[in-house]
Write a protein that holds these residues in place. Sequence first.
Motif, PDB file in Angstrom:
ATOM      1  N   ALA A 471       0.834  -1.207   0.000  1.00  0.00           N
ATOM      2  CA  ALA A 471       0.000   0.000   0.000  1.00  0.00           C
ATOM      3  C   ALA A 471       0.867   1.254   0.000  1.00  0.00           C
ATOM      4  CB  ALA A 471      -0.930  -0.007   1.212  1.00  0.00           C
ATOM      5  N   ILE A 472       1.929   1.244   0.791  1.00  0.00           N
ATOM      6  CA  ILE A 472       2.859   2.389   0.843  1.00  0.00           C
ATOM      7  C   ILE A 472       3.573   2.545  -0.494  1.00  0.00           C
ATOM      8  CG2 ILE A 472       4.941   3.284   1.953  1.00  0.00           C
ATOM      9  CD1 ILE A 472       4.027   1.800   4.513  1.00  0.00           C
ATOM     10  N   SER A 473       4.010   1.441  -1.083  1.00  0.00           N
ATOM     11  CA  SER A 473       4.690   1.495  -2.381  1.00  0.00           C
ATOM     12  C   SER A 473       3.769   2.044  -3.463  1.00  0.00           C
ATOM     13  CB  SER A 473       5.187   0.099  -2.778  1.00  0.00           C
ATOM     14  OG  SER A 473       6.178  -0.362  -1.892  1.00  0.00           O
ATOM     15  N   ALA A 474       2.506   1.649  -3.433  1.00  0.00           N
ATOM     16  CA  ALA A 474       1.539   2.124  -4.433  1.00  0.00           C
ATOM     17  C   ALA A 474       1.308   3.629  -4.303  1.00  0.00           C
ATOM     18  CB  ALA A 474       0.211   1.379  -4.276  1.00  0.00           C
ATOM     19  N   PHE A 475       1.193   4.094  -3.070  1.00  0.00           N
ATOM     20  CA  PHE A 475       0.928   5.521  -2.839  1.00  0.00           C
ATOM     21  C   PHE A 475       2.087   6.399  -3.293  1.00  0.00           C
ATOM     22  CE2 PHE A 475       0.743   9.319  -0.088  1.00  0.00           C
ATOM     23  CZ  PHE A 475      -0.533   9.774  -0.413  1.00  0.00           C
ATOM     24  N   THR A 476       3.299   5.868  -3.240  1.00  0.00           N
ATOM     25  CA  THR A 476       4.494   6.671  -3.554  1.00  0.00           C
ATOM     26  C   THR A 476       5.032   6.429  -4.973  1.00  0.00           C
ATOM     27  OG1 THR A 476       5.902   4.959  -2.542  1.00  0.00           O
ATOM     28  CG2 THR A 476       5.200   6.801  -1.141  1.00  0.00           C
ATOM     29  N   LEU A 477       4.276   5.712  -5.820  1.00  0.00           N
ATOM     30  CA  LEU A 477       4.708   5.523  -7.207  1.00  0.00           C
ATOM     31  C   LEU A 477       4.905   6.882  -7.882  1.00  0.00           C
ATOM     32  CD1 LEU A 477       2.464   2.528  -8.343  1.00  0.00           C
ATOM     33  CD2 LEU A 477       4.966   2.572  -8.399  1.00  0.00           C
ATOM     34  N   PRO A 478       5.977   7.077  -8.652  1.00  0.00           N
ATOM     35  CA  PRO A 478       6.288   8.409  -9.203  1.00  0.00           C
ATOM     36  C   PRO A 478       5.435   8.825 -10.395  1.00  0.00           C
ATOM     37  CG  PRO A 478       7.968   6.828  -9.847  1.00  0.00           C
ATOM     38  CD  PRO A 478       7.062   6.114  -8.891  1.00  0.00           C
ATOM     39  N   ILE A 479       4.785   7.887 -11.074  1.00  0.00           N
ATOM     40  CA  ILE A 479       4.025   8.212 -12.287  1.00  0.00           C
ATOM     41  C   ILE A 479       2.579   7.783 -12.120  1.00  0.00           C
ATOM     42  CG2 ILE A 479       3.824   7.850 -14.791  1.00  0.00           C
ATOM     43  CD1 ILE A 479       6.797   7.130 -14.827  1.00  0.00           C
ATOM     44  N   GLU A 480       1.640   8.701 -12.433  1.00  0.00           N
ATOM     45  CA  GLU A 480       0.223   8.359 -12.472  1.00  0.00           C
ATOM     46  C   GLU A 480      -0.175   8.214 -13.947  1.00  0.00           C
ATOM     47  OE1 GLU A 480      -3.006   7.077 -12.224  1.00  0.00           O
ATOM     48  OE2 GLU A 480      -2.608   7.749 -10.174  1.00  0.00           O
ATOM     49  N   THR A 481      -0.801   7.095 -14.307  1.00  0.00           N
ATOM     50  CA  THR A 481      -1.112   6.831 -15.720  1.00  0.00           C
ATOM     51  C   THR A 481      -2.555   7.121 -16.092  1.00  0.00           C
ATOM     52  OG1 THR A 481      -1.636   4.508 -15.246  1.00  0.00           O
ATOM     53  CG2 THR A 481       0.662   5.034 -15.804  1.00  0.00           C
ATOM     54  N   LYS A 482      -3.348   7.584 -15.162  1.00  0.00           N
ATOM     55  CA  LYS A 482      -4.754   7.911 -15.460  1.00  0.00           C
ATOM     56  C   LYS A 482      -4.818   8.999 -16.542  1.00  0.00           C
ATOM     57  CE  LYS A 482      -8.808  10.046 -13.308  1.00  0.00           C
ATOM     58  NZ  LYS A 482      -8.669  11.483 -13.457  1.00  0.00           N
ATOM     59  N   GLY A 483      -5.495   8.701 -17.670  1.00  0.00           N
ATOM     60  CA  GLY A 483      -5.645   9.663 -18.747  1.00  0.00           C
ATOM     61  C   GLY A 483      -4.388   9.917 -19.561  1.00  0.00           C
ATOM     62  N   ARG A 484      -3.350   9.134 -19.333  1.00  0.00           N
ATOM     63  CA  ARG A 484      -2.063   9.320 -20.011  1.00  0.00           C
ATOM     64  C   ARG A 484      -1.999   8.440 -21.259  1.00  0.00           C
ATOM     65  NH1 ARG A 484       2.954   6.388 -18.823  1.00  0.00           N
ATOM     66  NH2 ARG A 484       4.823   7.636 -19.232  1.00  0.00           N
ATOM     67  N   ALA A 485      -1.564   9.009 -22.389  1.00  0.00           N
ATOM     68  CA  ALA A 485      -1.438   8.246 -23.616  1.00  0.00           C
ATOM     69  C   ALA A 485      -0.310   7.227 -23.483  1.00  0.00           C
ATOM     70  CB  ALA A 485      -1.147   9.181 -24.799  1.00  0.00           C
ATOM     71  N   LEU A 486      -0.462   6.072 -24.142  1.00  0.00           N
ATOM     72  CA  LEU A 486       0.586   5.070 -24.129  1.00  0.00           C
ATOM     73  C   LEU A 486       1.823   5.612 -24.834  1.00  0.00           C
ATOM     74  CD1 LEU A 486      -1.252   1.705 -24.948  1.00  0.00           C
ATOM     75  CD2 LEU A 486      -0.578   2.594 -22.721  1.00  0.00           C
ATOM     76  N   GLN A 487       2.968   5.439 -24.212  1.00  0.00           N
ATOM     77  CA  GLN A 487       4.216   5.917 -24.794  1.00  0.00           C
ATOM     78  C   GLN A 487       4.716   4.904 -25.825  1.00  0.00           C
ATOM     79  OE1 GLN A 487       5.301   9.114 -23.508  1.00  0.00           O
ATOM     80  NE2 GLN A 487       3.213   8.793 -22.777  1.00  0.00           N
ATOM     81  N   GLN A 488       5.179   5.407 -26.972  1.00  0.00           N
ATOM     82  CA  GLN A 488       5.660   4.515 -28.018  1.00  0.00           C
ATOM     83  C   GLN A 488       7.138   4.173 -27.832  1.00  0.00           C
ATOM     84  OE1 GLN A 488       3.735   3.088 -30.178  1.00  0.00           O
ATOM     85  NE2 GLN A 488       5.268   2.027 -31.372  1.00  0.00           N
ATOM     86  N   VAL A 489       7.930   5.173 -27.482  1.00  0.00           N
ATOM     87  CA  VAL A 489       9.372   4.967 -27.260  1.00  0.00           C
ATOM     88  C   VAL A 489       9.769   5.551 -25.915  1.00  0.00           C
ATOM     89  CG1 VAL A 489       9.986   4.925 -29.705  1.00  0.00           C
ATOM     90  CG2 VAL A 489       9.945   7.094 -28.478  1.00  0.00           C
TER      91      VAL A 489
END
Length: 490
Positions: A471-489
């Motif tokens: 739970a602590i690791s999840a809360f401190t993840l550096p990147i939020e991907t909600k609404g973020r386009a998939l990165q190609q490279v």
Amino acid sequence: MATAPKEAENGIGLEEIHMERQEPPKAQKTFTVEEAVETIGFGRFHIALFLIMGSTGVVEAMEIMLIAVVSPLIRCEWQLQDWQVALVTTMVFFGYMVFSIVLGLLADRYGRWKILLLSFLWAAYFSLLISFAPSYIWFVFLRAMVGGGVSGHAQGLIIKTEFLPTKYRGYMLPLSQVFWLAGSLLIIGLASVVNPTIGWRWLIRIASIPGILLILVFKFIPESARYNVSTGNMAAALATLRRIAKMNGAAMPEGVLRETAKERRGRFKDLIHPKYLRTTLQIWIIWLGIAFAYYGVILASTELLERDLVCGSAAPPVQDPGDDSKESRSPCHCHLFGPTAYQTMLISTVGEIALNPLNILVINFLGRRLSLCITMGCTALFFLLLNICTSSTGTVGFLFMLRALVSANFNTIYIYTAEVYPTTMRALGMGTSGSLCRVGAMVAPFISQVLMSASFIGALCLFSSVCVVCAISAFTLPIETKGRALQQVK
């Protein structure tokens, strides 16, 4: 002589005109795969994709849950001790762990579709062989090989992720849990009928049929267009996008498909690049913990039903003093499931879908990180509540909620991992995460099937502590991907 320079000038001028005609017009429009996927939108192709690739979850669930319904029978047939039963499950996940990394590397280099097909053929072949296992050693070895094949099924999720428009990923991917639920219920239902009548060997043979049938419909799903672009195969990518647009009755974007900068694919060092190092390490911790909790719940349920461990007591059942049979003297207790046990397993398994609607809303409104933090925290709490002395109905209720929460955890981390990495390393990212996930799954049987017999509260506290760390690791993840386009490279 004066005409020579003039002819040379004319030649240079013609060459310049010719070169200008070769260059594409500066005003010509281009588009990326991401823009094409968003423009085409959601339609019939994605429904077919959801049904076919989602069905891989049915097959995977049946193979994984098979251990839970077969273990009491092989314990009796081969007179196995606790650690030997636990080793069966551990070896399945050992095979999964080893092949998960290998197949992830191959998928980034040679394609998702090819590896998915190979993994299904591999798993179906060795699964059928298990039904003819002459001994415990052969059973363990063949189950490890099946685990290796099942590890490639994750490519189905990657293909779905790479074809779905951004706003639909947070809704369609969690709904895939329905297929896992269907597979779990199917194998428990089959076990309740087949095990008492024609035996566990026929159960394994029947359980391999869905995987074989699914292989036949893979031809309707193309290779990922994002993967084709990453390899420079623009013609195949464009053909796939046009096919999707035709099925959906949508128009392609104007212009030509733009080729991205080529990068080497499937390199492990990309996962530990400074840009992704912290994300990768925290994701690995979370995957390990989630699998530890998930399979801990499943196997603990089996132990609670098989040994009747209630009210936090690990006391063995009272035996008749006059019973001096070989079975009563054996350290390998032999207690087969009855109708009530199968019914309890069915009820607790249905819990996997109970929180799915709420999970979909939370991950789309609060984001992936916060959603995972909340569900992991609740999982830790319910592990401790399982120690409360209550009726069998209360125990089933706690198991029901635990299955719902651990399922929500898996939903969220699957989505997050598929979204956070770029196309050139997405399969490898999923593969290494799946490999670490199986480390947790390998340890779980020895906690649920060995330690729990010695110290019920000790096992529950260990499960709960791991969930708190996640739970602590999840809360401190550096990147939020909600609404973020998939990165190609990268």
